[in-house]
Design a protein around this motif. Structure first.
Motif, PDB file in Angstrom:
ATOM      1  N   UNK A 254       0.841  -1.204   0.000  1.00 16.50           N
ATOM      2  CA  UNK A 254       0.000   0.000   0.000  1.00 16.50           C
ATOM      3  C   UNK A 254       0.872   1.250   0.000  1.00 16.50           C
ATOM      4  N   UNK A 255       1.934   1.232   0.787  1.00 14.87           N
ATOM      5  CA  UNK A 255       2.838   2.387   0.814  1.00 14.87           C
ATOM      6  C   UNK A 255       3.499   2.591  -0.546  1.00 14.87           C
ATOM      7  N   UNK A 256       3.900   1.473  -1.140  1.00 17.39           N
ATOM      8  CA  UNK A 256       4.541   1.572  -2.451  1.00 17.39           C
ATOM      9  C   UNK A 256       3.586   2.160  -3.489  1.00 17.39           C
ATOM     10  N   UNK A 257       2.294   1.876  -3.323  1.00 14.94           N
ATOM     11  CA  UNK A 257       1.297   2.352  -4.294  1.00 14.94           C
ATOM     12  C   UNK A 257       0.819   3.779  -4.008  1.00 14.94           C
ATOM     13  N   UNK A 258       1.122   4.277  -2.841  1.00 13.52           N
ATOM     14  CA  UNK A 258       0.476   5.492  -2.345  1.00 13.52           C
ATOM     15  C   UNK A 258       0.582   6.684  -3.301  1.00 13.52           C
ATOM     16  N   UNK A 259       1.740   6.860  -3.903  1.00 16.02           N
ATOM     17  CA  UNK A 259       1.948   8.047  -4.745  1.00 16.02           C
ATOM     18  C   UNK A 259       1.729   7.761  -6.237  1.00 16.02           C
ATOM     19  N   UNK A 260       0.949   6.719  -6.533  1.00 12.15           N
ATOM     20  CA  UNK A 260       0.713   6.319  -7.938  1.00 12.15           C
ATOM     21  C   UNK A 260       2.039   6.215  -8.685  1.00 12.15           C
ATOM     22  N   UNK A 261       2.947   5.358  -8.230  1.00 12.96           N
ATOM     23  CA  UNK A 261       4.274   5.318  -8.850  1.00 12.96           C
ATOM     24  C   UNK A 261       4.222   4.772 -10.269  1.00 12.96           C
TER      25      UNK A 261
END
Lengths: 247, 403
Positions: free
Chosen positions: A164-171
């Motif tokens: 979820x953290x990895x996805x947080x900034x719409x990478x």
């Protein structure tokens, strides 16, 4: 894939070479490694220990820049040889999500705060960051553990929070270094399927370094590294390798 | 999101224990400053409270506080005749040690110039000033005497009629205020046997003294009290305190006294300086230097604690760097924690000190200026000591999050 315009790639790494030391102590950790990952594509990177997988991952993750080679992320040239074309830390924050073997959550932040921090560092307001963090946790099935600290979560739950953290900034790209190593087979497969789901639904390029051959069917493309050299493998071949190992 | 507070919240017990440790350390630094201030205040307390403009003492001495001074009693009348002098008072001051309830009791005996001075200027907490010329006493609370209690000194018994708080000599002994006559009686008290022996010796000397043989009545005088003997000096006083008339020039009056060959004169400020640069100077310096040393040690310990706290967070800091946290966020984490630790430590030091310092045998004075100065020092220490942790975090590579 090499004929496509680089803008269509989540990441386009060309001829990356990493050399440690110099003279007699020179060690070539990675030589002319190239990889192109399309948006929404899930790529597995296989290879024995010391083959250069992590070196490649830290290079394209802009943590440990390569000695030579070119990296383009979502059409933007980031590194070209020794020339940096962007503030790497800021670029990393905006375009790259990381997931590791251990979940690597910040121990003094709750699960939801671990996700929030990534967005707040990117300039999002606290309220927005919290709402999106809860949404992501809900999407990944851990919303009920939002206020728990990492030490109160199981390995699988921790890994979901890390996703979820990895996805947080719409990478543009997610880099995962052996994310299932600490999980049992069932949980490991769940996490791999989660990556595929995220990639396909959100158009994110995902590179997963893994030793786990049991879930290779989840990946769109498979690369293998050996002695610092990278090869793309036909998926069939990798699957048969998976079958052989399962036996 | 305030990472410093989040970290503290998560490790509250450890943080509080650390803060208590630092607080205790700062309390020692604070206490040392308070002891320093107490020594200075105690040393100059009498000079400040007694309200004399000039002190006339024995010629070429630095009395009556810094060294022994003896001047004749009639000096008080000579001084009163000088133009510009409103009031002159006798000053008798000495320390005695007696046993009371099986414990040593040290008393700084101060003579009040009865009836001019009954001790109205003494800040009483209970009781009243002196009401008669003999056998009454105003005692400081530190002597452990209450109003109505009696104390035997010399051949007389003195009744406590009033008590004061923090009226202490430069040596830290509580002051007892009696009349000058009583102070002299206490100071020059001689046991009866010694008086008898001295009289016998006088008679013996007189029998072989030609004048005594020629004038036998001289021998009769030998048996009388020494104070009644002609040509034998009366008991002397320590100094004479002079209060000037409104508008009188202190330098001009002091110049008049300076012209007298048997005395020296000091202003109140001069007496303060004599004390601070004389009898308490070494103690003052010693405590001052020790305070500096403690401050440096506190700074080193705080730096090491903050460095250790930073080391504990190295992995988290590497992770923050990995997910793109700018340096300012990480610096903020370390610096804010250092400042919070410093502020909480200072608060603990102050609160605990307020409870503990009154139990100390000597006064510990927490002056506002000293507290502000220490607060400034603590802030500076917090910032400086966090530099070590900041230096470490700047060296942390995001790679370390991967290991």
């Amino acid at each position: 894939m090499t004929t496509l315009d680089s803008k269509k790639f989540a990441i386009d790494a060309v001829k990356l070479t990493k050399i440690y030391g110099s003279g007699n102590t020179e060690v070539v950790a990675m030589r002319d490694a190239s990889m192109q990952v399309a948006q929404g594509e899930v790529v597995a990177l296989l290879g024995p220990s010391g083959s250069g997988k992590s070196t490649f991952l830290t290079a394209v993750g802009l943590i440990n820049p390569p000695t030579s080679g070119r990296i383009t992320i979502k059409g933007q040239l980031v590194l070209d040889g020794e020339t940096e074309h962007a503030n790497l830390r800021s670029f990393r924050r905006q375009h790259i999500g990381f997931i590791f073997q251990k979940s690597n959550l910040i121990p003094f932040l709750s699960a939801v705060e671990n996700i929030q921090i990534a967005m707040q560092l990117n300039g999002q307001s606290s309220g927005f960051a919290r709402r999106r963090a809860i949404e992501l946790m809900d999407y990944l099935g851990v919303a009920d553990r939002a206020d728990n600290f990492p030490s109160m979560l199981s390995g699988g739950q921790q890994q979901r929070v890390a996703v979820a953290r990895a996805l947080a900034n719409h990478p543009s790209v997610i880099l995962a270094d052996e994310p299932t190593a600490a999980l049992d087979g069932h949980r490991g497969r769940q996490v791999m399927e989660l990556f595929a789901k995220v990639a396909h639904e959100q158009g994110t390029g995902v590179i997963v370094v893994t030793h786990d051959h049991r879930a290779l069917d989840v990946f769109d493309t498979i690369y293998e590294m050996e002695d610092g050299l990278m090869h793309e493998q036909p998926k069939q071949s990798a699957s048969s390798l998976d079958g052989a190992q399962s036996l | 999101m305030n990472l410093a507070m989040k970290d503290i919240r998560h490790n509250l017990g450890r943080f509080l224990l650390t803060a208590v440790g630092i607080g205790m350390l700062l309390m020692v630094v604070m206490g040392m400053g308070g002891i320093y201030r107490g020594v200075v205040e105690d040393a100059t307390l009498l000079i400040d409270r007694v309200g004399a403009d000039l002190w006339i003492v024995q010629r070429d001495t630095r009395g009556p506080f810094a060294e022994l001074s003896r001047v004749p009693s009639n000096l008080v009348f000579r001084a009163a005749t000088v133009p510009g002098v409103q009031l002159s008072r006798e000053f008798v001051y000495h320390t005695v040690q007696r046993q009371r309830d099986g414990k040593p009791l040290r008393i700084a005996v101060l003579g009040l110039s009865w009836p001019t001075d009954k001790g109205e200027w003494v800040p009483l907490i209970t009781g009243r000033p002196l009401g008669q010329s003999h056998y009454e006493m105003i005692a400081d609370k530190s002597l452990g005497l209450g109003v109505g209690e009696q104390l035997e000194l010399g051949k007389e018994t003195y009744t406590v009629v009033g008590t004061t708080n923090n009226m202490i000599s430069s040596g830290g002994d509580g002051i007892a205020f009696v009349t000058v006559a009583d102070a002299q009686a206490i100071q020059f008290d001689v046991p009866g046997e010694a008086v008898r022996l001295e009289r016998a010796a006088r008679e013996a000397r007189g029998e072989v003294f030609e004048l005594a043989i020629q004038q036998p009545m001289m021998l009769n005088n030998a048996a009388r009290p020494s104070g009644e003997l002609p040509a034998v000096a009366r008991p002397q006083i320590s100094a004479v305190m002079v209060t000037l008339s409104p508008g009188a020039d202190v330098n001009h009056v002091a110049e008049t006294f300076s012209g007298w060959g048997d005395v020296s004169v000091f202003t109140a400020d001069g007496q303060r300086e004599l004390l601070l640069k004389g009898s308490v100077e070494k103690v003052r310096q010693q405590i001052g230097l020790f305070r500096v040393l403690l401050t440096v040690i506190a700074a080193i310990i705080m730096a090491l604690i903050l460095y250790t706290l930073t080391l504990d967070k190295i992995h988290s800091i590497a992770l923050l760097k990995l997910i793109g946290a700018p340096n300012t966020v990480i610096l903020g984490l370390i610096l804010q924690q250092a400042l919070i630790l410093g502020v909480v430590g200072f608060g603990i030091a102050y609160l605990v000190g307020q409870q503990l310092f009154p139990m100390f045998p000597r006064r510990v004075i927490l002056a506002e200026s000293d507290l502000l100065q220490l607060a400034g020092i603590v802030l500076a220490i917090s910032v400086l000591s966090s530099l070590l942790g900041i230096w470490k975090t700047m060296k942390v590579s995001p790679n370390e999050a991967l290991t």
